[in-house]
Design a protein around this motif. Structure first.
Motif, PDB file in Angstrom:
ATOM      1  N   ALA A 257       0.850  -1.198   0.000  1.00 30.05           N
ATOM      2  CA  ALA A 257       0.000   0.000   0.000  1.00 30.05           C
ATOM      3  C   ALA A 257       0.884   1.246   0.000  1.00 30.05           C
ATOM      4  CB  ALA A 257      -0.920  -0.008   1.209  1.00 30.05           C
ATOM      5  N   LYS A 258       1.716   1.360  -1.027  1.00 34.34           N
ATOM      6  CA  LYS A 258       2.697   2.444  -1.088  1.00 34.34           C
ATOM      7  C   LYS A 258       2.026   3.795  -1.270  1.00 34.34           C
ATOM      8  CE  LYS A 258       6.846   3.958  -3.509  1.00 34.34           C
ATOM      9  NZ  LYS A 258       7.826   3.670  -4.572  1.00 34.34           N
ATOM     10  N   VAL A 259       2.551   4.788  -0.566  1.00 33.78           N
ATOM     11  CA  VAL A 259       2.055   6.164  -0.679  1.00 33.78           C
ATOM     12  C   VAL A 259       3.253   7.089  -0.845  1.00 33.78           C
ATOM     13  CG1 VAL A 259       0.840   8.042   0.472  1.00 33.78           C
ATOM     14  CG2 VAL A 259       0.023   5.697   0.744  1.00 33.78           C
ATOM     15  N   ASN A 260       3.164   8.013  -1.810  1.00 33.17           N
ATOM     16  CA  ASN A 260       4.168   9.071  -1.970  1.00 33.17           C
ATOM     17  C   ASN A 260       3.510  10.385  -1.556  1.00 33.17           C
ATOM     18  OD1 ASN A 260       4.424   6.964  -4.254  1.00 33.17           O
ATOM     19  ND2 ASN A 260       6.473   7.830  -4.189  1.00 33.17           N
ATOM     20  N   ARG A 261       4.219  11.187  -0.757  1.00 36.45           N
ATOM     21  CA  ARG A 261       3.647  12.463  -0.315  1.00 36.45           C
ATOM     22  C   ARG A 261       4.700  13.564  -0.430  1.00 36.45           C
ATOM     23  NH1 ARG A 261       2.292  11.081   4.429  1.00 36.45           N
ATOM     24  NH2 ARG A 261       0.199  10.369   3.873  1.00 36.45           N
ATOM     25  N   LEU A 262       4.324  14.665  -1.035  1.00 37.49           N
ATOM     26  CA  LEU A 262       5.227  15.808  -1.213  1.00 37.49           C
ATOM     27  C   LEU A 262       4.510  17.068  -0.753  1.00 37.49           C
ATOM     28  CD1 LEU A 262       7.920  16.921  -2.380  1.00 37.49           C
ATOM     29  CD2 LEU A 262       6.768  17.101  -4.589  1.00 37.49           C
ATOM     30  N   ILE A 263       5.180  17.852   0.087  1.00 38.29           N
ATOM     31  CA  ILE A 263       4.651  19.135   0.567  1.00 38.29           C
ATOM     32  C   ILE A 263       5.673  20.212   0.245  1.00 38.29           C
ATOM     33  CG2 ILE A 263       3.902  20.453   2.599  1.00 38.29           C
ATOM     34  CD1 ILE A 263       3.240  17.786   3.956  1.00 38.29           C
ATOM     35  N   TRP A 264       5.224  21.346  -0.266  1.00 38.20           N
ATOM     36  CA  TRP A 264       6.136  22.461  -0.503  1.00 38.20           C
ATOM     37  C   TRP A 264       5.392  23.782  -0.330  1.00 38.20           C
ATOM     38  CZ3 TRP A 264       3.655  19.781  -4.187  1.00 38.20           C
ATOM     39  CH2 TRP A 264       3.120  20.452  -5.294  1.00 38.20           C
ATOM     40  N   ILE A 265       6.144  24.822  -0.016  1.00 37.98           N
ATOM     41  CA  ILE A 265       5.568  26.143   0.256  1.00 37.98           C
ATOM     42  C   ILE A 265       6.181  27.164  -0.702  1.00 37.98           C
ATOM     43  CG2 ILE A 265       5.285  27.969   1.982  1.00 37.98           C
ATOM     44  CD1 ILE A 265       5.537  25.754   4.115  1.00 37.98           C
ATOM     45  N   GLU A 266       5.352  27.861  -1.430  1.00 46.77           N
ATOM     46  CA  GLU A 266       5.817  28.851  -2.403  1.00 46.77           C
ATOM     47  C   GLU A 266       5.603  30.260  -1.855  1.00 46.77           C
ATOM     48  OE1 GLU A 266       4.329  28.445  -6.341  1.00 46.77           O
ATOM     49  OE2 GLU A 266       5.159  26.420  -6.613  1.00 46.77           O
ATOM     50  N   GLY A 267       6.692  31.032  -1.894  1.00 49.07           N
ATOM     51  CA  GLY A 267       6.610  32.440  -1.481  1.00 49.07           C
ATOM     52  C   GLY A 267       6.232  32.657  -0.039  1.00 49.07           C
ATOM     53  N   GLY A 268       6.286  31.598   0.754  1.00 53.80           N
ATOM     54  CA  GLY A 268       5.926  31.711   2.165  1.00 53.80           C
ATOM     55  C   GLY A 268       4.449  31.882   2.411  1.00 53.80           C
ATOM     56  N   THR A 269       3.620  31.873   1.345  1.00 53.29           N
ATOM     57  CA  THR A 269       2.193  32.144   1.513  1.00 53.29           C
ATOM     58  C   THR A 269       1.275  31.051   0.957  1.00 53.29           C
ATOM     59  OG1 THR A 269       2.125  33.352  -0.584  1.00 53.29           O
ATOM     60  CG2 THR A 269       2.595  34.641   1.407  1.00 53.29           C
ATOM     61  N   ILE A 270       1.795  30.160   0.107  1.00 53.31           N
ATOM     62  CA  ILE A 270       0.971  29.109  -0.497  1.00 53.31           C
ATOM     63  C   ILE A 270       1.558  27.743  -0.142  1.00 53.31           C
ATOM     64  CG2 ILE A 270       0.047  28.107  -2.612  1.00 53.31           C
ATOM     65  CD1 ILE A 270      -1.115  30.808  -2.099  1.00 53.31           C
TER      66      ILE A 270
ATOM     67  N   TYR B  20       0.275  10.546  -3.825  1.00 56.92           N
ATOM     68  CA  TYR B  20      -0.003   9.599  -4.911  1.00 56.92           C
ATOM     69  C   TYR B  20      -0.169   8.195  -4.355  1.00 56.92           C
ATOM     70  CZ  TYR B  20       0.660   6.482  -8.886  1.00 56.92           C
ATOM     71  OH  TYR B  20       0.498   5.482  -9.826  1.00 56.92           O
ATOM     72  N   LEU B  21      -1.244   7.503  -4.819  1.00 59.59           N
ATOM     73  CA  LEU B  21      -1.503   6.102  -4.476  1.00 59.59           C
ATOM     74  C   LEU B  21      -1.668   5.324  -5.771  1.00 59.59           C
ATOM     75  CD1 LEU B  21      -3.293   8.087  -2.383  1.00 59.59           C
ATOM     76  CD2 LEU B  21      -3.605   5.897  -1.252  1.00 59.59           C
ATOM     77  N   PRO B  22      -0.931   4.218  -5.975  1.00 59.82           N
ATOM     78  CA  PRO B  22      -0.981   3.490  -7.250  1.00 59.82           C
ATOM     79  C   PRO B  22      -2.278   2.737  -7.508  1.00 59.82           C
ATOM     80  CG  PRO B  22       0.454   2.357  -5.702  1.00 59.82           C
ATOM     81  CD  PRO B  22       0.081   3.658  -5.064  1.00 59.82           C
ATOM     82  N   GLY B  23      -3.079   2.500  -6.449  1.00 64.10           N
ATOM     83  CA  GLY B  23      -4.348   1.792  -6.638  1.00 64.10           C
ATOM     84  C   GLY B  23      -4.136   0.393  -7.189  1.00 64.10           C
ATOM     85  N   GLY B  24      -4.887   0.055  -8.252  1.00 66.38           N
ATOM     86  CA  GLY B  24      -4.765  -1.270  -8.847  1.00 66.38           C
ATOM     87  C   GLY B  24      -3.748  -1.344  -9.955  1.00 66.38           C
ATOM     88  N   SER B  25      -3.015  -0.270 -10.209  1.00 68.59           N
ATOM     89  CA  SER B  25      -1.998  -0.269 -11.261  1.00 68.59           C
ATOM     90  C   SER B  25      -0.657  -0.700 -10.695  1.00 68.59           C
ATOM     91  CB  SER B  25      -1.861   1.125 -11.886  1.00 68.59           C
ATOM     92  OG  SER B  25      -1.122   1.971 -11.030  1.00 68.59           O
ATOM     93  N   ASP B  26       0.303  -0.955 -11.586  1.00 69.70           N
ATOM     94  CA  ASP B  26       1.655  -1.295 -11.145  1.00 69.70           C
ATOM     95  C   ASP B  26       2.610  -0.121 -11.324  1.00 69.70           C
ATOM     96  OD1 ASP B  26       1.781  -1.212 -13.873  1.00 69.70           O
ATOM     97  OD2 ASP B  26       2.656  -3.205 -14.143  1.00 69.70           O
ATOM     98  N   VAL B  27       2.055   1.083 -11.486  1.00 64.53           N
ATOM     99  CA  VAL B  27       2.872   2.280 -11.688  1.00 64.53           C
ATOM    100  C   VAL B  27       3.219   2.901 -10.343  1.00 64.53           C
ATOM    101  CG1 VAL B  27       2.971   4.592 -12.711  1.00 64.53           C
ATOM    102  CG2 VAL B  27       1.837   2.738 -13.940  1.00 64.53           C
ATOM    103  N   THR B  28       4.475   2.818  -9.961  1.00 69.71           N
ATOM    104  CA  THR B  28       4.951   3.460  -8.743  1.00 69.71           C
ATOM    105  C   THR B  28       5.797   4.664  -9.120  1.00 69.71           C
ATOM    106  OG1 THR B  28       6.894   2.016  -8.653  1.00 69.71           O
ATOM    107  CG2 THR B  28       4.933   1.307  -7.441  1.00 69.71           C
ATOM    108  N   LEU B  29       5.884   5.624  -8.222  1.00 65.28           N
ATOM    109  CA  LEU B  29       6.633   6.849  -8.485  1.00 65.28           C
ATOM    110  C   LEU B  29       7.839   6.949  -7.550  1.00 65.28           C
ATOM    111  CD1 LEU B  29       3.795   9.518  -8.945  1.00 65.28           C
ATOM    112  CD2 LEU B  29       4.841   8.024 -10.657  1.00 65.28           C
ATOM    113  N   SER B  30       8.857   7.620  -8.035  1.00 63.68           N
ATOM    114  CA  SER B  30      10.044   7.909  -7.229  1.00 63.68           C
ATOM    115  C   SER B  30       9.946   9.338  -6.703  1.00 63.68           C
ATOM    116  CB  SER B  30      11.301   7.753  -8.085  1.00 63.68           C
ATOM    117  OG  SER B  30      11.331   8.758  -9.084  1.00 63.68           O
TER     118      SER B  30
END
Length: 216
Positions: free
Chosen positions: A175-188, A194-204
């Motif tokens: 049940a692999k999960v990829n999570r990315l958080i970023w802040i732009e300009g200190g205000t956003i 990302y969750l692959p679901g029933g596919s075999d596509v995983t992300l780096s």
């Protein structure tokens, strides 16, 4: 070769006297011994280096073509096989999403469904967009305006997204999960999961950053 020469010298006509050899037998033996059949002990030396070098050259060229071609197509990324990315058109941006936010233009699957919702935490309103593919692949996006004076702690693996600070997390197991958080300009503040679901596509990690940097 010396033994054969010696044998030829011994095989005179008198060698066959009183030995029970017929004339035909003597003739055949003498012909064999004194013929040039010693050539059968030599090897047909064909040049093998040139064909081998040609094969090696073709193999190297083919390997380079596959590698660089795969890299350009996004199929090869270092030691990782990266997912193919589909262009996500601006017209697909949810109308409910505030104009102050950017939205992704590349996704690792063809989007079949888009859902939106809103929620709120101590920092204010959060807008959520969920993209789903045919094989239940899912991208969850959150968009939030924050106070520049608010100090947010990004506790996971530190990364950089287009010059902005962020953090990355990746779980292990089926049940692999990829999570990315970023802040732009200190205000956003952006968050992408990302969750692959029933596919075999995983992300780096590089795939996730590539997708985040596609926000326009």
């Amino acid at each position: 070769m010396d033994e054969l020469k010696h044998l030829r010298g011994l095989m005179k006509e008198e060698t066959f006297k009183d030995r029970g050899f017929t004339n035909k037998m003597r003739e055949n033996i003498m012909n064999e011994i004194h013929s040039k059949r010693s050539r059968s002990f030599t090897f047909n030396k064909k040049p093998i280096l040139a064909p081998f070098m040609s094969f090696l050259f073709v193999a190297v060229c083919l390997s380079l073509f596959v590698y660089f071609g795969g890299t350009q197509l996004g199929l090869i990324d270092g030691n990782n096989a990266s997912a193919p990315f589909y262009q996500y058109e601006a017209k697909d941006r949810p109308k409910s999403l505030s104009a102050e936010f950017k939205f992704l233009t590349k996704a690792p699957f063809e989007v079949a469904e888009v859902t939106t919702k809103t929620s709120e935490d101590s920092s204010g309103k959060i807008e959520w967009v969920t993209l789903t593919g045919e094989e239940r692949q899912t991208i969850r996006l959150s968009f939030q305006s924050i106070d520049p004076s608010e100090e947010l702690t990004l506790s996971q693996d530190p990364v950089e997204v287009g010059g902005s600070n962020g953090s990355y997390y990746e779980s292990e197991g089926p049940a692999k999960v990829n999570r990315l958080i970023w802040i732009e300009g200190g205000t956003i503040k952006y968050e992408m999961e990302y969750l692959p679901g029933g596919s075999d596509v995983t992300l780096s990690k590089k795939d996730m950053i590539k997708m985040a940097e596609s926000f326009r």
